[in-house]
Design a protein around this motif. Structure first.
Motif, short mmCIF file in Angstrom:
data_model
loop_
_atom_site.label_atom_id
_atom_site.label_comp_id
_atom_site.label_asym_id
_atom_site.label_seq_id
_atom_site.Cartn_x
_atom_site.Cartn_y
_atom_site.Cartn_z
N HIS A 123 0.85 -1.19 0.00
CA HIS A 123 0.00 0.00 0.00
C HIS A 123 0.89 1.25 0.00
CE1 HIS A 123 0.85 0.93 4.25
NE2 HIS A 123 0.79 -0.37 4.44
N ARG A 124 0.33 2.33 -0.43
CA ARG A 124 1.08 3.59 -0.47
C ARG A 124 1.32 4.10 0.95
NH1 ARG A 124 -2.29 6.61 -5.40
NH2 ARG A 124 -2.18 4.83 -6.85
N GLU A 125 2.47 4.76 1.13
CA GLU A 125 2.82 5.31 2.44
C GLU A 125 3.51 6.65 2.26
OE1 GLU A 125 6.01 3.61 5.26
OE2 GLU A 125 4.11 2.76 5.98
N VAL A 126 3.03 7.64 2.98
CA VAL A 126 3.57 9.00 2.86
C VAL A 126 4.99 9.04 3.42
CG1 VAL A 126 3.28 11.42 3.54
CG2 VAL A 126 1.26 10.00 3.07
N THR A 127 5.90 9.63 2.66
CA THR A 127 7.26 9.83 3.14
C THR A 127 7.45 11.26 3.64
OG1 THR A 127 7.99 10.35 0.87
CG2 THR A 127 8.23 8.07 1.62
N THR A 128 6.90 12.24 2.93
CA THR A 128 7.00 13.63 3.37
C THR A 128 5.72 14.38 2.99
OG1 THR A 128 8.06 14.33 1.29
CG2 THR A 128 9.51 13.75 3.13
N VAL A 129 5.31 15.29 3.86
CA VAL A 129 4.27 16.26 3.52
C VAL A 129 5.01 17.52 3.07
CG1 VAL A 129 2.46 17.75 4.44
CG2 VAL A 129 2.54 15.34 5.09
N ASP A 130 4.78 17.92 1.83
CA ASP A 130 5.59 18.99 1.24
C ASP A 130 4.97 20.38 1.42
OD1 ASP A 130 7.40 17.00 0.30
OD2 ASP A 130 6.02 16.59 -1.34
#
Length: 207
Positions: A123-130
């Motif tokens: 599943h997709r996983e956030v690495t950074t909130v830009d």
């Protein structure tokens, strides 16, 4: 004594100002957590839509067989050759495919359609909130959040060259960091994702 009082007053003032700044700042960590909670419920799979097995494919049509054959080589499907008769025009060679015991162990069944399902690989996983908008309104109740993500927990079988050649969606999903945009709305239970716009060319996630 007076110096101590002044020092204490200064410290209290700094604490109050810091507290106000913290209260009025946007918590990017809360955005990341909310988006990850949403993404964890949406698996990435080899086919955009679920498939039903047993299935049949024309051996002369590579677009039909390459995905099934890659899954067969991975041990997830059983392939048998057959001949399909056609009215008035003879017959054609086909392959019949069905789930193997190994395939059933990694098969994600569609609970709404008996016999249908998919092979999912993470599943997709956030690495950074830009970035987020509005960027200058810390008490807004809705934000548009831009972030980077990758696909987490990808198994070894989904990383082979044959699989990536057979399934363009898998290849795209596991090609590295990508960007997307989520709409978050504030609720009584925190931030809630109402919409996710994936990279160009990829289908949107179901709501």
């Amino acid at each position: 004594m007076q110096a101590r009082q002044m020092l204490g007053l200064t410290i209290c003032t700094v604490i109050i100002i810091a507290g106000c700044r913290k209260t009025n700042s946007v918590d990017k960590g809360a955005f990341k957590s909310a988006i990850n909670d949403y993404l964890s419920a949406h698996k990435e799979c080899v086919w955009p839509d679920t498939k039903k097995f047993p299935a049949q494919a024309d051996t002369s049509n590579d677009e039909q067989t390459k995905g099934y054959d890659a899954l067969t080589d991975a041990g997830f499907l059983i392939r048998k050759s057959a001949e399909k008769k056609r009215f008035l025009i003879g017959s054609k060679q086909v392959n019949d495919y069905d789930l193997s015991d190994k395939g059933r162990s990694v098969w994600t069944a569609d609970q709404t359609q008996p016999g249908y399902g998919n092979f999912c690989f993470g599943h997709r996983e956030v690495t950074t909130v830009d970035t987020f908008t509005p960027s200058d309104t810390p008490d807004a109740t809705q934000y548009s959040v831009n972030y980077h993500y990758d696909v987490a927990n990808v198994p070894a079988w989904a990383s082979t060259v044959e699989m990536k050649n057979a399934f363009p969606k898998l290849a795209a999903d596991t090609s590295g960091l990508q960007t997307a945009t989520a709409t978050l709305v504030k609720s009584d239970n925190g931030w809630r994702v109402t919409n996710v716009q994936p990279p160009s060319g990829q289908p949107p996630l179901p709501q």
